[in-house]
Scaffold this motif. Structure first.
Motif, PDB file in Angstrom:
ATOM      1  N   LEU A  34       0.461  -1.188   0.463  1.00 23.83           N
ATOM      2  CA  LEU A  34      -0.269  -0.198  -0.411  1.00 23.83           C
ATOM      3  C   LEU A  34       0.660   1.232   0.123  1.00 23.83           C
ATOM      4  CD1 LEU A  34      -2.926   1.394   0.279  1.00 23.83           C
ATOM      5  CD2 LEU A  34      -2.819   1.053   2.454  1.00 23.83           C
ATOM      6  N   LEU A  35       1.983   1.060   0.669  1.00 24.45           N
ATOM      7  CA  LEU A  35       2.929   2.243   0.995  1.00 24.45           C
ATOM      8  C   LEU A  35       3.797   2.999  -0.556  1.00 24.45           C
ATOM      9  CD1 LEU A  35       4.150   2.241   4.583  1.00 24.45           C
ATOM     10  CD2 LEU A  35       2.714   3.929   3.795  1.00 24.45           C
ATOM     11  N   GLU A  36       3.968   1.317  -1.070  1.00 23.78           N
ATOM     12  CA  GLU A  36       4.505   1.734  -2.172  1.00 23.78           C
ATOM     13  C   GLU A  36       3.604   2.071  -3.933  1.00 23.78           C
ATOM     14  OE1 GLU A  36       6.751   1.926  -5.795  1.00 23.78           O
ATOM     15  OE2 GLU A  36       7.670   2.136  -3.264  1.00 23.78           O
ATOM     16  N   VAL A  37       2.213   1.706  -3.726  1.00 23.78           N
ATOM     17  CA  VAL A  37       1.374   1.738  -4.199  1.00 23.78           C
ATOM     18  C   VAL A  37       1.189   3.999  -4.324  1.00 23.78           C
ATOM     19  CG1 VAL A  37      -1.173   2.003  -5.267  1.00 23.78           C
ATOM     20  CG2 VAL A  37       0.185  -0.371  -5.104  1.00 23.78           C
ATOM     21  N   LEU A  38       1.319   4.142  -2.657  1.00 20.27           N
ATOM     22  CA  LEU A  38       0.942   6.092  -2.504  1.00 20.27           C
ATOM     23  C   LEU A  38       2.172   6.856  -2.957  1.00 20.27           C
ATOM     24  CD1 LEU A  38      -1.460   5.126   0.906  1.00 20.27           C
ATOM     25  CD2 LEU A  38      -2.054   5.793  -1.434  1.00 20.27           C
ATOM     26  N   VAL A  43       4.505  10.188  -6.695  1.00 19.32           N
ATOM     27  CA  VAL A  43       5.477  10.907  -7.750  1.00 19.32           C
ATOM     28  C   VAL A  43       4.752  11.156  -9.219  1.00 19.32           C
ATOM     29  CG1 VAL A  43       7.374   9.510  -9.444  1.00 19.32           C
ATOM     30  CG2 VAL A  43       7.003   9.032  -7.447  1.00 19.32           C
ATOM     31  N   LYS A  44       3.184  10.276  -9.526  1.00 22.19           N
ATOM     32  CA  LYS A  44       2.642  10.559 -10.804  1.00 22.19           C
ATOM     33  C   LYS A  44       2.601  11.857 -10.960  1.00 22.19           C
ATOM     34  CE  LYS A  44      -1.404   8.862 -11.396  1.00 22.19           C
ATOM     35  NZ  LYS A  44      -2.529   7.944 -11.342  1.00 22.19           N
ATOM     36  N   ASP A  45       1.699  11.961  -9.306  1.00 22.50           N
ATOM     37  CA  ASP A  45       0.826  13.687  -9.068  1.00 22.50           C
ATOM     38  C   ASP A  45       1.761  14.546  -9.810  1.00 22.50           C
ATOM     39  OD1 ASP A  45      -1.900  12.583  -8.635  1.00 22.50           O
ATOM     40  OD2 ASP A  45      -1.345  12.973  -6.326  1.00 22.50           O
ATOM     41  N   ASN A  46       3.327  14.034  -9.000  1.00 21.07           N
ATOM     42  CA  ASN A  46       3.745  15.397  -9.406  1.00 21.07           C
ATOM     43  C   ASN A  46       4.964  15.229 -11.151  1.00 21.07           C
ATOM     44  OD1 ASN A  46       4.064  16.207  -6.438  1.00 21.07           O
ATOM     45  ND2 ASN A  46       6.333  14.821  -6.209  1.00 21.07           N
ATOM     46  N   MET A  47       4.362  14.357 -11.521  1.00 27.17           N
ATOM     47  CA  MET A  47       4.868  14.528 -13.096  1.00 27.17           C
ATOM     48  C   MET A  47       3.796  15.657 -13.778  1.00 27.17           C
ATOM     49  SD  MET A  47       6.526  10.923 -13.680  1.00 27.17           S
ATOM     50  CE  MET A  47       6.462  10.371 -15.184  1.00 27.17           C
ATOM     51  N   PHE A  48       2.680  14.950 -13.495  1.00 29.46           N
ATOM     52  CA  PHE A  48       1.573  15.964 -14.238  1.00 29.46           C
ATOM     53  C   PHE A  48       1.695  16.784 -13.759  1.00 29.46           C
ATOM     54  CE2 PHE A  48      -1.815  11.457 -13.805  1.00 29.46           C
ATOM     55  CZ  PHE A  48      -1.197  11.336 -15.673  1.00 29.46           C
TER      56      PHE A  48
END
Length: 56
Positions: A34-38, A43-48
């Motif tokens: 779960l922590l890795e998925v979060l 990271v994805k949010d930061n890229m967007f």
């Protein structure tokens, strides 16, 4: 613009496979997962955000 909130059929299938895999994890393994998925989601949010800022 309307944002799609439903999963595609392929995503539903992947989710079902993940659900079956997660059921076999210990509580500690599930928490780590779960922590890795979060983390990856952050990271994805930061890229967007970066890409949106660059395109403006």
């Amino acid at each position: 613009m309307d944002m799609p909130t439903n999963l595609s059929l392929e995503q539903e299938f992947k989710l079902q496979l993940l659900k079956e895999q997660v059921r076999g994890l210990t509580q500690e393994q599930a928490q780590e997962y779960l922590l890795e998925v979060l983390r990856q989601n952050m990271v994805k949010d930061n890229m967007f955000k970066y890409l949106l800022k660059k395109s403006a």
